[in-house]
Design a protein around this motif. Structure first.
Motif, mmCIF file in Angstrom:
data_model
loop_
_atom_site.group_PDB
_atom_site.id
_atom_site.type_symbol
_atom_site.label_atom_id
_atom_site.label_comp_id
_atom_site.label_asym_id
_atom_site.label_seq_id
_atom_site.Cartn_x
_atom_site.Cartn_y
_atom_site.Cartn_z
ATOM 1 N N ASP A 30 1.009 -1.364 -0.160
ATOM 2 C CA ASP A 30 0.166 -0.124 0.164
ATOM 3 C C ASP A 30 0.901 1.030 -0.104
ATOM 4 O OD1 ASP A 30 -1.538 2.210 0.772
ATOM 5 O OD2 ASP A 30 -2.690 1.095 2.163
ATOM 6 N N TYR A 31 1.177 1.858 -1.338
ATOM 7 C CA TYR A 31 1.918 2.871 -1.460
ATOM 8 C C TYR A 31 1.642 3.913 -0.447
ATOM 9 C CZ TYR A 31 4.885 6.442 -3.293
ATOM 10 O OH TYR A 31 5.813 7.478 -3.793
ATOM 11 N N GLU A 32 0.460 4.574 -0.490
ATOM 12 C CA GLU A 32 0.087 5.649 0.276
ATOM 13 C C GLU A 32 0.245 5.445 1.731
ATOM 14 O OE1 GLU A 32 -3.765 7.255 -0.341
ATOM 15 O OE2 GLU A 32 -3.386 6.879 -2.558
ATOM 16 N N LEU A 33 -0.081 4.503 2.349
ATOM 17 C CA LEU A 33 0.381 4.240 3.634
ATOM 18 C C LEU A 33 1.874 3.935 3.994
ATOM 19 C CD1 LEU A 33 -0.465 2.881 6.598
ATOM 20 C CD2 LEU A 33 -0.494 0.744 5.795
ATOM 21 N N MET A 34 2.839 3.319 3.175
ATOM 22 C CA MET A 34 4.051 3.350 3.312
ATOM 23 C C MET A 34 4.642 4.801 3.275
ATOM 24 S SD MET A 34 7.091 1.650 0.684
ATOM 25 C CE MET A 34 7.023 3.124 -0.373
ATOM 26 N N THR A 35 4.156 5.710 2.586
ATOM 27 C CA THR A 35 4.801 7.177 2.736
ATOM 28 C C THR A 35 4.180 7.917 3.747
ATOM 29 O OG1 THR A 35 2.941 7.870 1.114
ATOM 30 C CG2 THR A 35 4.977 7.346 0.030
ATOM 31 N N LYS A 36 3.132 7.647 4.163
ATOM 32 C CA LYS A 36 2.502 8.078 5.456
ATOM 33 C C LYS A 36 3.386 7.562 6.751
ATOM 34 C CE LYS A 36 -1.498 7.737 8.191
ATOM 35 N NZ LYS A 36 -2.749 6.809 8.367
ATOM 36 N N LEU A 37 3.875 6.315 6.719
ATOM 37 C CA LEU A 37 4.585 5.791 7.782
ATOM 38 C C LEU A 37 5.837 6.596 7.619
ATOM 39 C CD1 LEU A 37 3.489 2.248 7.793
ATOM 40 C CD2 LEU A 37 3.250 3.795 9.660
ATOM 41 N N ILE A 38 6.582 6.738 6.613
ATOM 42 C CA ILE A 38 7.745 7.236 6.295
ATOM 43 C C ILE A 38 7.794 8.445 6.891
ATOM 44 C CG2 ILE A 38 9.333 8.169 4.542
ATOM 45 C CD1 ILE A 38 9.025 5.710 2.924
ATOM 46 N N LYS A 39 6.663 9.472 6.619
ATOM 47 C CA LYS A 39 6.930 10.859 7.221
ATOM 48 C C LYS A 39 6.604 10.768 8.760
ATOM 49 C CE LYS A 39 5.009 12.608 2.909
ATOM 50 N NZ LYS A 39 3.722 12.855 1.918
ATOM 51 N N LYS A 40 5.868 9.832 9.304
ATOM 52 C CA LYS A 40 5.522 9.620 10.815
ATOM 53 C C LYS A 40 6.845 9.520 11.521
ATOM 54 C CE LYS A 40 2.128 7.595 13.599
ATOM 55 N NZ LYS A 40 1.173 6.317 13.649
#
Lengths: 297, 196
Positions: free
Chosen positions: A84-94
């Motif tokens: 899930d690309y969107e989730l992955m980028t969200k976690l990176i920002k977090k």
């Protein structure tokens, strides 16, 4: 990703950031030690190299940033195609915000219009995430923290270049690369490493020049023409005598990594990125469950 | 190796020469882009909090953490000084600064101001944030934390044996100008040898 997986993935990302910010990769340490060895005793060049080596040791032991400018946060990621690309980028920002809170990253990202710093390092263009899907069932997550001092001395040339006297050939390419080193003087926190792209458009040229820093310091370019050019640039740049911090000395460059891309008949760009001695990059193989399996440098 | 305790006298400053390796002990203030712009616009920090007269400014945006209500500097290397070149000479003149610490060197305006007003440019080791942070023994205060943000604020720091190299002295000499000239000549020699 289930909640437990997400938590583990987040934890792994924070650990990758911590390690990148506080520990110098072994290949870079070897290059720095080599630079220290060739500088003469009782010179300010040796003094600088000794302090640099002490600094690498203290940062690791204290688990604190090697350099206070924790730089542009550049992720280079390969991820399993079904992620899930969107989730992955969200976690990176977090993870970036969490690492900032822990002091592994400085509050380093400023709104270009208002000058405001929200203190999280998350905003338009930060962190930078270059991500591509692949067929493998694990993540390859590489991170580079590139300080502003060295970023500011990067340069892009369009050949022919009248000021430098550089034509549209390999000799011209070499001249502009050496010119970039001379122009940088000590401002990029040398001894430095160059990442260079010959050709490409302006944007891709700079991007690929930064990608060169993912190569290990002691690797050899598979293209013999580029391998030769890389060696020559290092030898000749070290004749300039700029030395560590621009104090004068024998080690101006520790390495050069060059890529060549096709270009338009009308364009001939040479894009030069300069990396300071505080060459912070690390990477990890991360499982789909989110655990770090192996360090890459 | 020379050791100097801040505040420096003009006489001490005039004794320093390009290439001297120096360790500094005493009070210094951080100040970088936002502060230099703000000061040059005629603003002044309250004197009871920040007294810049005869002081030393460090071009540095430290990482500072608050632990149990006390500030601790966890990383504090120099930032590139040349960005302050448009402002530095005026600030040296106004506050009779005795030292400017930074990295990468500064230009002609600053070199001339150092000579005229008795100031030196002291080059710290760029990137050596941990070695330099260890030399900061106490944070005495901060001004402009909200206004400028943490890296850009004026931090009032007590340092012990902070290692620097004199690269612009008060006699008109600049190591940066010298290295620039030498490396430029060497580059031309290299180019001349490359001709097909």
């Amino acid at each position: 990703m289930k909640a437990k997986q997400q938590a583990l993935f987040l934890e792994s990302l924070v650990e990758i950031i911590r390690k990148t910010s506080t520990e110098m990769p072994a290949d870079v340490v070897r290059a720095i030690e080599k630079g220290r060895a060739v500088e003469a005793e009782s010179t300010s060049a040796k003094y600088a190299m000794n302090i640099i080596c002490d600094n690498i040791g203290i940062a690791k032991v204290k688990s604190q940033p090697l350099c206070q400018d924790t730089g542009t946060i550049l992720f280079f990621i390969h991820y399993p195609a079904k992620t899930d690309y969107e989730l992955m980028t969200k976690l990176i920002k977090k993870a970036v915000a969490a690492a900032t809170k822990k002091g592994y990253l400085r509050q380093n990202s400023v709104d270009s219009l208002t000058g405001e710093n929200n203190g999280t390092n998350v905003g338009p263009g930060s962190p930078v995430i270059h991500a591509e899907p692949w067929k493998k069932d694990f993540f390859d997550i590489r991170l580079m923290l590139k300080g502003g001092g060295c970023e500011n001395v990067g340069a892009q040339y369009s050949l022919p270049d009248g000021r430098v006297g550089a034509g549209r050939d390999l000799l011209g390419v070499k001249k502009v690369i050496l010119d970039a080193v001379q122009q940088a003087q000590g401002k990029g926190c040398g001894p430095g490493v160059l990442g260079v792209t010959i050709g490409g458009d302006r944007g891709t040229g700079y991007f690929v020049s930064k990608e060169q820093f993912l190569r290990k310091m002691d690797d050899k370019n598979p293209n013999p023409v580029l391998a030769k050019l890389e060696d020559e640039i290092v030898q000749e740049a070290n004749r300039l005598g700029i030395g560590p911090m621009g104090f004068g000395g024998k080690t101006t460059l520790m390495g050069t990594k060059i890529a060549a891309l096709n270009r338009l008949p009308a364009s001939f760009f040479v894009s030069v990125s300069y990396m300071c001695w505080a060459f912070r990059r690390q990477g990890a193989k991360v499982s789909v469950q989110g655990a770090i399996q192996k360090w890459l440098y | 190796m020379k050791t100097l305790t801040a505040p420096f006298t003009e006489e001490q400053v005039r004794q320093l020469k390009v290439g001297d390796m120096v360790e500094i002990t005493g009070l210094i203030y951080t100040g970088r882009d936002a502060v230099h712009k703000w000061l040059s616009e005629g603003n002044e920090p309250p004197k009871n909090e920040v007294d810049l007269n005869n002081s030393i400014i460090y071009h540095c945006g430290p990482v500072v953490m608050k632990k149990k209500n006390a500030w601790t500097v966890t990383a504090a290397g120099p930032t590139t000084s040349i960005r302050e070149e448009p402002y530095q000479a005026g600030i040296i003149e106004k506050y009779k600064l005795k030292g400017v610490i930074g990295k990468g060197g500064m230009g002609e305006k600053t070199r001339i101001a150092c000579q005229k007003f008795g100031c030196v440019y002291l080059h710290a080791i760029g990137g050596a944030a941990q070695v330099l942070a260890e030399k900061i023994v106490r944070v005495e205060g901060v001004y402009g934390y909200e206004k400028f943000g943490s890296p850009e604020a004026i931090w009032k720091l007590q340092v012990v044996k902070l290692p620097v190299v004199v690269t612009i002295d008060a006699h008109g000499n600049s190591l940066h100008a010298e290295i620039e000239k030498q490396s430029s000549a060497e580059l031309q020699t290299l180019f001349a040898g490359m001709k097909k």
